[in-house]
Design a protein around this motif. Structure first.
Motif, PDB file in Angstrom:
ATOM      1  N   MET A 129       0.821  -1.213   0.000  1.00 33.79           N
ATOM      2  CA  MET A 129       0.000   0.000   0.000  1.00 33.79           C
ATOM      3  C   MET A 129       0.855   1.263   0.000  1.00 33.79           C
ATOM      4  O   MET A 129       0.540   2.262  -0.639  1.00 33.79           O
ATOM      5  N   ARG A 130       1.976   1.203   0.738  1.00 31.20           N
ATOM      6  CA  ARG A 130       2.863   2.363   0.787  1.00 31.20           C
ATOM      7  C   ARG A 130       3.351   2.734  -0.611  1.00 31.20           C
ATOM      8  O   ARG A 130       3.406   3.906  -0.979  1.00 31.20           O
ATOM      9  N   ALA A 131       3.743   1.724  -1.380  1.00 28.28           N
ATOM     10  CA  ALA A 131       4.244   1.984  -2.727  1.00 28.28           C
ATOM     11  C   ALA A 131       3.169   2.636  -3.590  1.00 28.28           C
ATOM     12  O   ALA A 131       3.451   3.554  -4.366  1.00 28.28           O
ATOM     13  N   LYS A 132       1.921   2.181  -3.457  1.00 28.81           N
ATOM     14  CA  LYS A 132       0.834   2.770  -4.239  1.00 28.81           C
ATOM     15  C   LYS A 132       0.620   4.234  -3.875  1.00 28.81           C
ATOM     16  O   LYS A 132       0.398   5.087  -4.757  1.00 28.81           O
ATOM     17  N   LEU A 133       0.672   4.528  -2.586  1.00 29.00           N
ATOM     18  CA  LEU A 133       0.519   5.918  -2.161  1.00 29.00           C
ATOM     19  C   LEU A 133       1.667   6.784  -2.662  1.00 29.00           C
ATOM     20  O   LEU A 133       1.472   7.944  -3.047  1.00 29.00           O
ATOM     21  N   LEU A 134       2.876   6.217  -2.672  1.00 31.26           N
ATOM     22  CA  LEU A 134       4.036   6.948  -3.161  1.00 31.26           C
ATOM     23  C   LEU A 134       3.899   7.251  -4.658  1.00 31.26           C
ATOM     24  O   LEU A 134       4.200   8.353  -5.121  1.00 31.26           O
ATOM     25  N   ILE A 135       3.433   6.264  -5.420  1.00 34.05           N
ATOM     26  CA  ILE A 135       3.219   6.460  -6.859  1.00 34.05           C
ATOM     27  C   ILE A 135       2.153   7.533  -7.094  1.00 34.05           C
ATOM     28  O   ILE A 135       2.319   8.422  -7.937  1.00 34.05           O
ATOM     29  N   LEU A 136       1.059   7.457  -6.333  1.00 38.86           N
ATOM     30  CA  LEU A 136      -0.011   8.446  -6.473  1.00 38.86           C
ATOM     31  C   LEU A 136       0.485   9.839  -6.101  1.00 38.86           C
ATOM     32  O   LEU A 136       0.155  10.829  -6.778  1.00 38.86           O
ATOM     33  N   ALA A 137       1.290   9.927  -5.053  1.00 34.53           N
ATOM     34  CA  ALA A 137       1.838  11.221  -4.634  1.00 34.53           C
ATOM     35  C   ALA A 137       2.707  11.825  -5.730  1.00 34.53           C
ATOM     36  O   ALA A 137       2.646  13.031  -6.002  1.00 34.53           O
ATOM     37  N   SER A 138       3.513  10.995  -6.380  1.00 35.46           N
ATOM     38  CA  SER A 138       4.374  11.482  -7.463  1.00 35.46           C
ATOM     39  C   SER A 138       3.543  11.972  -8.638  1.00 35.46           C
ATOM     40  O   SER A 138       3.842  13.010  -9.242  1.00 35.46           O
ATOM     41  N   ALA A 139       2.479  11.235  -8.973  1.00 34.79           N
ATOM     42  CA  ALA A 139       1.638  11.615 -10.106  1.00 34.79           C
ATOM     43  C   ALA A 139       0.927  12.942  -9.846  1.00 34.79           C
ATOM     44  O   ALA A 139       0.860  13.806 -10.731  1.00 34.79           O
TER      45      ALA A 139
ATOM     46  N   ALA B  46      -1.108  18.212  -1.660  1.00 35.58           N
ATOM     47  CA  ALA B  46      -1.778  16.914  -1.638  1.00 35.58           C
ATOM     48  C   ALA B  46      -0.763  15.783  -1.689  1.00 35.58           C
ATOM     49  O   ALA B  46      -0.919  14.747  -1.010  1.00 35.58           O
ATOM     50  N   SER B  47       0.280  15.949  -2.490  1.00 36.11           N
ATOM     51  CA  SER B  47       1.331  14.940  -2.567  1.00 36.11           C
ATOM     52  C   SER B  47       2.024  14.765  -1.212  1.00 36.11           C
ATOM     53  O   SER B  47       2.307  13.643  -0.779  1.00 36.11           O
ATOM     54  N   ALA B  48       2.286  15.886  -0.539  1.00 36.74           N
ATOM     55  CA  ALA B  48       2.899  15.820   0.789  1.00 36.74           C
ATOM     56  C   ALA B  48       2.003  15.083   1.776  1.00 36.74           C
ATOM     57  O   ALA B  48       2.469  14.260   2.585  1.00 36.74           O
ATOM     58  N   ALA B  49       0.706  15.344   1.718  1.00 39.34           N
ATOM     59  CA  ALA B  49      -0.232  14.678   2.621  1.00 39.34           C
ATOM     60  C   ALA B  49      -0.257  13.170   2.382  1.00 39.34           C
ATOM     61  O   ALA B  49      -0.301  12.371   3.336  1.00 39.34           O
ATOM     62  N   LEU B  50      -0.223  12.760   1.121  1.00 34.15           N
ATOM     63  CA  LEU B  50      -0.210  11.330   0.803  1.00 34.15           C
ATOM     64  C   LEU B  50       1.047  10.652   1.341  1.00 34.15           C
ATOM     65  O   LEU B  50       0.990   9.516   1.838  1.00 34.15           O
ATOM     66  N   LEU B  51       2.183  11.344   1.269  1.00 35.77           N
ATOM     67  CA  LEU B  51       3.414  10.760   1.803  1.00 35.77           C
ATOM     68  C   LEU B  51       3.350  10.624   3.323  1.00 35.77           C
ATOM     69  O   LEU B  51       3.863   9.650   3.891  1.00 35.77           O
ATOM     70  N   LEU B  52       2.732  11.598   3.971  1.00 34.92           N
ATOM     71  CA  LEU B  52       2.565  11.484   5.426  1.00 34.92           C
ATOM     72  C   LEU B  52       1.703  10.276   5.781  1.00 34.92           C
ATOM     73  O   LEU B  52       2.003   9.535   6.725  1.00 34.92           O
ATOM     74  N   VAL B  53       0.639  10.065   5.016  1.00 36.08           N
ATOM     75  CA  VAL B  53      -0.221   8.893   5.244  1.00 36.08           C
ATOM     76  C   VAL B  53       0.566   7.608   4.986  1.00 36.08           C
ATOM     77  O   VAL B  53       0.484   6.642   5.746  1.00 36.08           O
ATOM     78  N   ALA B  54       1.355   7.595   3.913  1.00 33.26           N
ATOM     79  CA  ALA B  54       2.149   6.402   3.594  1.00 33.26           C
ATOM     80  C   ALA B  54       3.163   6.083   4.680  1.00 33.26           C
ATOM     81  O   ALA B  54       3.500   4.918   4.905  1.00 33.26           O
ATOM     82  N   GLY B  55       3.647   7.122   5.370  1.00 28.52           N
ATOM     83  CA  GLY B  55       4.630   6.903   6.417  1.00 28.52           C
ATOM     84  C   GLY B  55       4.059   6.442   7.738  1.00 28.52           C
ATOM     85  O   GLY B  55       4.816   6.169   8.679  1.00 28.52           O
ATOM     86  N   MET B  56       2.745   6.335   7.824  1.00 29.94           N
ATOM     87  CA  MET B  56       2.131   5.887   9.076  1.00 29.94           C
ATOM     88  C   MET B  56       2.455   4.416   9.332  1.00 29.94           C
ATOM     89  O   MET B  56       2.597   3.631   8.397  1.00 29.94           O
ATOM     90  N   PRO B  57       2.557   4.019  10.603  1.00 32.39           N
ATOM     91  CA  PRO B  57       3.006   2.665  10.930  1.00 32.39           C
ATOM     92  C   PRO B  57       2.048   1.556  10.533  1.00 32.39           C
ATOM     93  O   PRO B  57       2.457   0.406  10.404  1.00 32.39           O
ATOM     94  N   ARG B  58       0.787   1.877  10.273  1.00 29.79           N
ATOM     95  CA  ARG B  58      -0.188   0.802  10.043  1.00 29.79           C
ATOM     96  C   ARG B  58       0.075   0.037   8.751  1.00 29.79           C
ATOM     97  O   ARG B  58      -0.432  -1.070   8.577  1.00 29.79           O
ATOM     98  N   TRP B  59       0.833   0.632   7.810  1.00 28.58           N
ATOM     99  CA  TRP B  59       1.031  -0.051   6.533  1.00 28.58           C
ATOM    100  C   TRP B  59       2.070  -1.156   6.626  1.00 28.58           C
ATOM    101  O   TRP B  59       2.140  -2.024   5.770  1.00 28.58           O
ATOM    102  N   GLY B  60       2.933  -1.086   7.629  1.00 26.95           N
ATOM    103  CA  GLY B  60       3.947  -2.136   7.761  1.00 26.95           C
ATOM    104  C   GLY B  60       4.965  -2.063   6.645  1.00 26.95           C
ATOM    105  O   GLY B  60       5.125  -1.059   5.983  1.00 26.95           O
TER     106      GLY B  60
END
Length: 421
Positions: free
Chosen positions: A1-11, A171-185
């Motif tokens: 999931m983290r990778a998907k959020l990172l890709i979306l943030a970049s786009a 918005a990209s910054a916010a997505l990265l913050l979400v991706a960095g949350m511990p729940r994604w493992g």
């Protein structure tokens, strides 16, 4: 999931940048009446900001949380974009473009480090490919949409583009913050996040900038990779925005709409072929693929040379050239960063990526100047010949890199080992 959020943030970030890039030169030069010199200076200052930010962003990604580095950089980019809305004079516009360049580029090494931390080794090339595809799509959508809202006949006609860019980076910054949350493992096979769930690295050995530089350039494979980075940057990316369009207008005498069509074809080919190319080349070494990139770009320049000999086909061949370049890009983007990172000294992955991003940015900034001098002197053949030679030099560098990596010498520590050392 983290990778998907990172890709979306970049786009999303590139969607915002795409709304500004195609129009900012004409806006500064013509709409605001500041002239071509200041418009060129704005582009140069953007590149200078990028050049300064890349090593700093990479260095910080080695020392603190790469998530926080990327988020902070994107906030800076958003501030730079927003400041352009209220830039009522050339000085404030130049400062805004400088800050914009700082923020955009400082985030790149940190995002690459996040891919290396969050994605297993066998999936990294694929994730880098998806990230590049997302960026190309975002850029294309942003440029297309901005064409309907930007009004270059009004001094305030660019505000929708600047506002979209600012919102996109936030918005990209916010997505990265979400991706960095511990729940994604952490993905299976990936290097675990170290000291905290936001992506902070484990403690690395202390090294000043000079020591880091010496450690990086002491590795022969990295020296060859640096040559490849520089030559491939000069061989296409440095001329994408100015040199190639200028050649099309001054030498091929094609219609301006042909340039827009060529850029669109470039994006479409990347989007259509990226994942197919990744699957077909999955078992090929990075050095071999970079040789292929150099050869493909050599062919592109040869096709462009043919366009000058066949005026009736000039527009078709110019658009075809951009499509051929895009095929090379589908191999270049997923390969270069993972390869560079795998060769980096222990504890200096982000620093190495930042240094190489600075190399690419710095030499790319030289491209418009070279194109202006050569094409301004009416030497279109020299322009083509020079870039054929540069592309062939990239092929040679990749061939030497492949030989170096095959040599029976101790290999640099792999990325996975570096991140857990």
């Amino acid at each position: 999931m983290r990778a998907k959020l990172l890709i979306l943030a970049s786009a999303i970030a590139m969607l915002g940048w795409g709304t500004v890039l195609p129009y900012q030169y004409a806006y500064a030069a013509t709409t605001r009446g500041w002239g071509a010199l200041l418009a060129a200076a704005a582009s140069s200052l953007f590149s200078v900001g990028a050049l300064l930010a890349a090593p700093v962003g990479g260095r910080l990604a080695d020392r603190v949380s790469p998530v926080l580095v990327a988020v902070g950089a994107k906030v800076i980019a958003a501030a730079g974009a927003a400041s352009l809305i209220w830039a009522d004079g050339p000085v404030t516009f130049l400062v805004g473009m400088f800050v914009f360049g700082l923020g955009i580029t400082a985030a790149n090494p940190a995002q690459s480090v996040l891919v290396l931390r969050w994605v297993g080794g066998h999936d990294r090339r694929r994730v880098f490919a998806w990230q590049f595809t997302g960026q190309a799509l975002g850029m294309a959508v942003g440029a297309f949409a901005a064409g309907y809202v930007v009004d270059l006949d009004r001094t305030d006609g660019m505000w929708p583009a600047f506002a979209t860019a600012a919102v996109g980076f936030l918005a990209s910054a916010a997505l990265l913050l979400v991706a960095g949350m511990p729940r994604w493992g952490t993905a299976p096979g990936a290097t675990a996040d170290a000291t905290d769930a936001s992506g902070a690295p484990e403690p690395v050995r202390s090294a000043g900038p000079r020591e880091a530089l010496r450690a990086i350039w002491a590795i022969p494979a990295l020296r060859w990779t640096a040559l490849i980075t520089v030559t491939l940057a000069l061989g296409f990316y440095a001329q994408f925005e100015s040199g190639l369009p200028a050649y099309a207008l001054t030498v091929l005498h094609v219609d301006e709409t042909t340039i827009g069509l060529a850029a669109a074809v470039n994006c479409v080919v990347i989007i259509a072929l990226q994942m197919l190319v990744v699957r077909l080349t999955a078992k090929r070494s990075g050095a071999t693929l970079l040789m292929g990139v150099g050869l493909i770009w050599t062919i592109s320049w040869l096709v462009l040379a043919a366009a000058s000999l066949a005026p009736e086909l000039a527009a078709v061949l110019f658009v075809t050239t951009f499509g051929i370049f895009a095929v090379g890009e589908t191999m270049y983007a997923p390969v270069l960063n993972p390869l560079t990172a795998s060769l980096a000294p222990s504890g200096l992955v982000g620093t190495t990526l930042g240094m190489f991003t600075a190399l690419q940015t710095g030499f790319s900034a030289v491209g418009p100047l070279v194109a202006g001098v050569i094409l301004g002197a009416g030497m279109g053949s020299l322009f083509i010949g020079l870039h054929i030679a540069i592309s062939l030099l990239a092929v040679f560098g990749a061939w030497r890199l492949r030989a170096t990596l095959k040599a029976p010498v101790p290999a640099p520590r792999a990325v996975e080992a570096e991140l857990v050392a």
